[in-house]
Design an enzyme around this catalytic site. Structure first.
Site, PDB file in Angstrom:
ATOM      1  N   CYS A   1       0.814  -1.226   0.000  1.00 16.86           N
ATOM      2  CA  CYS A   1       0.000   0.000   0.000  1.00 16.86           C
ATOM      3  C   CYS A   1       0.845   1.273   0.000  1.00 16.86           C
ATOM      4  CB  CYS A   1      -0.960   0.009   1.181  1.00 16.86           C
ATOM      5  SG  CYS A   1      -2.253  -1.230   0.996  1.00 16.86           S
TER       6      CYS A   1
ATOM      7  N   HIS B   1      -3.246   7.407   2.935  1.00 12.53           N
ATOM      8  CA  HIS B   1      -3.678   6.139   2.333  1.00 12.53           C
ATOM      9  C   HIS B   1      -5.021   5.764   2.974  1.00 12.53           C
ATOM     10  CE1 HIS B   1      -3.880   2.108   0.961  1.00 12.53           C
ATOM     11  NE2 HIS B   1      -3.640   1.570   2.135  1.00 12.53           N
TER      12      HIS B   1
ATOM     13  N   ASN C   1     -10.278   0.515  -0.152  1.00  7.62           N
ATOM     14  CA  ASN C   1      -8.812   0.544  -0.220  1.00  7.62           C
ATOM     15  C   ASN C   1      -8.376   0.066  -1.603  1.00  7.62           C
ATOM     16  OD1 ASN C   1      -6.072   0.149   0.005  1.00  7.62           O
ATOM     17  ND2 ASN C   1      -6.160  -1.003   1.919  1.00  7.62           N
TER      18      ASN C   1
HETATM   19  O1  UT7 Z   1      -3.850  -1.059   3.488  1.00  9.71           O
HETATM   20  C1  UT7 Z   1      -2.974  -2.035   3.938  1.00  9.71           C
HETATM   21  C2  UT7 Z   1      -2.952  -2.179   5.392  1.00  9.71           C
HETATM   22  N1  UT7 Z   1      -4.182  -2.708   5.897  1.00  9.71           N
HETATM   23  C3  UT7 Z   1      -4.828  -2.100   6.887  1.00  9.71           C
HETATM   24  O2  UT7 Z   1      -4.432  -1.062   7.323  1.00  9.71           O
HETATM   25  C4  UT7 Z   1      -6.023  -2.809   7.484  1.00  9.71           C
HETATM   26  C5  UT7 Z   1      -5.958  -2.749   9.002  1.00  9.71           C
HETATM   27  N2  UT7 Z   1      -7.025  -3.479   9.668  1.00  9.71           N
HETATM   28  C6  UT7 Z   1      -8.314  -3.082   9.647  1.00  9.71           C
HETATM   29  O3  UT7 Z   1      -8.655  -2.124   9.003  1.00  9.71           O
HETATM   30  C7  UT7 Z   1      -9.297  -3.814  10.536  1.00  9.71           C
HETATM   31  O4  UT7 Z   1      -8.586  -4.683  11.384  1.00  9.71           O
HETATM   32  C8  UT7 Z   1     -10.365  -4.630   9.749  1.00  9.71           C
HETATM   33  C9  UT7 Z   1     -11.318  -3.678   9.054  1.00  9.71           C
HETATM   34  C10 UT7 Z   1      -9.689  -5.558   8.751  1.00  9.71           C
HETATM   35  C11 UT7 Z   1     -11.183  -5.474  10.738  1.00  9.71           C
HETATM   36  O5  UT7 Z   1     -11.755  -4.643  11.730  1.00  9.71           O
HETATM   37  P1  UT7 Z   1     -11.552  -4.982  13.266  1.00  9.71           P
HETATM   38  O6  UT7 Z   1     -12.285  -3.960  14.020  1.00  9.71           O
HETATM   39  O7  UT7 Z   1     -10.086  -5.115  13.556  1.00  9.71           O
HETATM   40  O8  UT7 Z   1     -12.302  -6.366  13.405  1.00  9.71           O
HETATM   41  P2  UT7 Z   1     -11.756  -7.743  13.974  1.00  9.71           P
HETATM   42  O9  UT7 Z   1     -10.889  -8.398  12.966  1.00  9.71           O
HETATM   43  O10 UT7 Z   1     -11.222  -7.537  15.360  1.00  9.71           O
HETATM   44  O11 UT7 Z   1     -13.098  -8.562  14.098  1.00  9.71           O
HETATM   45  C12 UT7 Z   1     -14.097  -8.216  15.087  1.00  9.71           C
HETATM   46  C13 UT7 Z   1     -15.292  -9.126  14.868  1.00  9.71           C
HETATM   47  C14 UT7 Z   1     -14.918 -10.603  14.756  1.00  9.71           C
HETATM   48  O12 UT7 Z   1     -15.950 -11.359  15.363  1.00  9.71           O
HETATM   49  P3  UT7 Z   1     -15.767 -11.975  16.845  1.00  9.71           P
HETATM   50  O13 UT7 Z   1     -14.562 -12.846  16.762  1.00  9.71           O
HETATM   51  O14 UT7 Z   1     -15.588 -10.786  17.725  1.00  9.71           O
HETATM   52  O15 UT7 Z   1     -17.046 -12.709  17.039  1.00  9.71           O
HETATM   53  C15 UT7 Z   1     -14.948 -10.843  13.264  1.00  9.71           C
HETATM   54  O16 UT7 Z   1     -15.217 -12.189  12.948  1.00  9.71           O
HETATM   55  O17 UT7 Z   1     -15.959  -8.788  13.656  1.00  9.71           O
HETATM   56  C16 UT7 Z   1     -16.084  -9.952  12.837  1.00  9.71           C
HETATM   57  N3  UT7 Z   1     -15.993  -9.542  11.446  1.00  9.71           N
HETATM   58  C17 UT7 Z   1     -17.062  -9.143  10.731  1.00  9.71           C
HETATM   59  N4  UT7 Z   1     -18.362  -9.023  11.064  1.00  9.71           N
HETATM   60  C18 UT7 Z   1     -19.194  -8.566  10.103  1.00  9.71           C
HETATM   61  C19 UT7 Z   1     -14.897  -9.475  10.673  1.00  9.71           C
HETATM   62  N5  UT7 Z   1     -15.226  -9.033   9.438  1.00  9.71           N
HETATM   63  C20 UT7 Z   1     -16.562  -8.822   9.460  1.00  9.71           C
HETATM   64  C21 UT7 Z   1     -17.487  -8.365   8.506  1.00  9.71           C
HETATM   65  N6  UT7 Z   1     -18.786  -8.249   8.863  1.00  9.71           N
HETATM   66  N7  UT7 Z   1     -17.119  -8.025   7.256  1.00  9.71           N
END
Ligand code: UT7
Length: 332
Positions: A116, A256, A286
């Site tokens: 990225c 970004h 993104n």
């Molecule tokens: O550009 C390159 C670099 N990349 C980045 O900068 C991305 C950085 N990371 C992020 O932006 C975030 O971590 C994400 C958007 C990818 C995920 O958000 P998060 O707040 O960190 O969610 P999480 O992975 O901690 O997941 C929280 C919960 C989980 O459920 P449980 O285990 O708490 O029951 C996931 O399974 O949300 C669930 N979950 C979803 N629920 C509904 C994960 N994806 C989804 C979804 N819809 N699409």
């Protein structure tokens, strides 16, 4: 002799027509608009559809429009660098293919991959060729067909990414505008958190790698988030301090667009207001190498000559960095 600065003298973008909304994604995986908006800030993203269409097609469209818009002949271009993580093929370079499709015959061209951060790495690289007086007209393409490496059954990644192509023209100037400073960083130990497992020399494509879905993006979202929030903000603050820029001196932060929460945290650390931040993640998600130029292209009519811009990115690798530039055109 006056110092030669490298200035952005034109910018263009190509966005595919197809819009993939959060509601449509909700019919494909277990997700919903409320989760996606609150966790990422994304409402919709563009997807390049059509058999035989790759990153080069978006890049070439952006380049052709840029040449037309800036009144530049394809023959004048000395170098074209394509920043991308989704090349058309492993080789030849997508930059070569774009040059061919856009009728650029006198340039040499190559790809640059820093995930990225590819666009800011490429912009800095291009600026050095200009500042040394080696070349006069360089195009940096920032383009990615992320949909080609996204697993649309994985809700943790498929909601984030989109496709787009952009093209930025860089030219020399002796005025006090253009790229003033940059800080680029990388830490390869971060690769475990964000990568594509197969398809390279380490693990060539096989039936097994396809069955195991190893050609898609692998991302440990929370770990990447923590590194991104800290490092993108740190490097943006570092470049401000290095150039003695106060928050009031920054006209625009061009971040970004990976996650709205990361963008807001960076702006808070820089102590700059939301009105000074370019944000369009809600419409495009993104787009990896295209996010920053896509912002500058959308805000082009609002930008004034002499505006201080801070570009900041974080991505896989890990790679990250910031550029401080003075916008080179527009009324002041
Ligand atoms: O550009 C390159 C670099 N990349 C980045 O900068 C991305 C950085 N990371 C992020 O932006 C975030 O971590 C994400 C958007 C990818 C995920 O958000 P998060 O707040 O960190 O969610 P999480 O992975 O901690 O997941 C929280 C919960 C989980 O459920 P449980 O285990 O708490 O029951 C996931 O399974 O949300 C669930 N979950 C979803 N629920 C509904 C994960 N994806 C989804 C979804 N819809 N699409």
């Amino acid at each position: 002799m006056s110092k030669i600065n490298a200035a952005i003298t034109g910018i263009n973008a190509y966005l595919p027509d197809h819009i993939l909304t959060n509601d449509e994604l909700s019919t494909m995986v277990d997700t919903n608009d409320e989760w996606i908006m609150s966790r990422t800030g994304i409402k919709e993203r563009r997807i390049l559809k059509g058999e035989g269409k790759g990153t080069s097609d978006m890049g070439a469209e952006a380049v052709k429009g840029l040449l037309e818009k800036t009144g530049t002949s394809a023959d004048e271009i000395d170098l074209l660098i394509c920043a991308t993580v989704t090349p058309d093929m492993q080789f030849p370079a997508t930059a070569n293919i774009i040059s061919d499709k856009a009728g650029i015959k006198n340039a040499f061209s190559y790809d640059l991959n820093a995930a990225c951060s590819s666009y800011i790495y490429a912009l800095v690289t291009a600026s050095k060729f200009i500042e040394t007086g080696t070349y006069k007209k360089i195009i940096v393409v920032g383009a990615d067909k992320m949909s080609s490496i996204v697993d649309y059954s994985d809700r943790t990644t498929c909601v984030i990414f989109g496709d787009a192509g952009t093209a930025t023209l860089l030219e020399p100037t002796t005025e006090d505008v253009g790229i003033k400073d940059s800080i680029l960083k990388s830490d390869g130990s971060g690769r475990i958190h964000l990568h594509q497992k197969a398809g390279g020399s380490l693990k060539p494509a096989s039936h097994e790698t396809v069955d195991a879905k190893e050609h898609f993006i692998y991302q440990e979202g929370q770990s990447v988030f923590k590194f991104a929030v800290t490092n993108m903000a740190d490097v943006a603050v570092e470049i401000m301090k290095k150039n003695r820029l106060e928050p009031k001196d920054v006209s625009w932060l061009v971040p970004h667009q990976a996650n709205l929460r990361i963008v807001e945290a960076t702006a808070r650390r820089m102590k700059i207001k939301r009105e000074q931040v370019m944000i369009n993640i809600q419409r495009y998600g993104n787009t990896t190498s295209a996010t920053i130029p896509l912002c500058m292209w959308e805000w082009e009519n609002e930008l004034k000559k002499g505006d201080n811009l801070i570009l900041s990115a974080f991505g896989g690798g890990f790679t990250w960095g910031s550029i401080y530039l003075k916008w080179a055109y527009g009324s002041n």
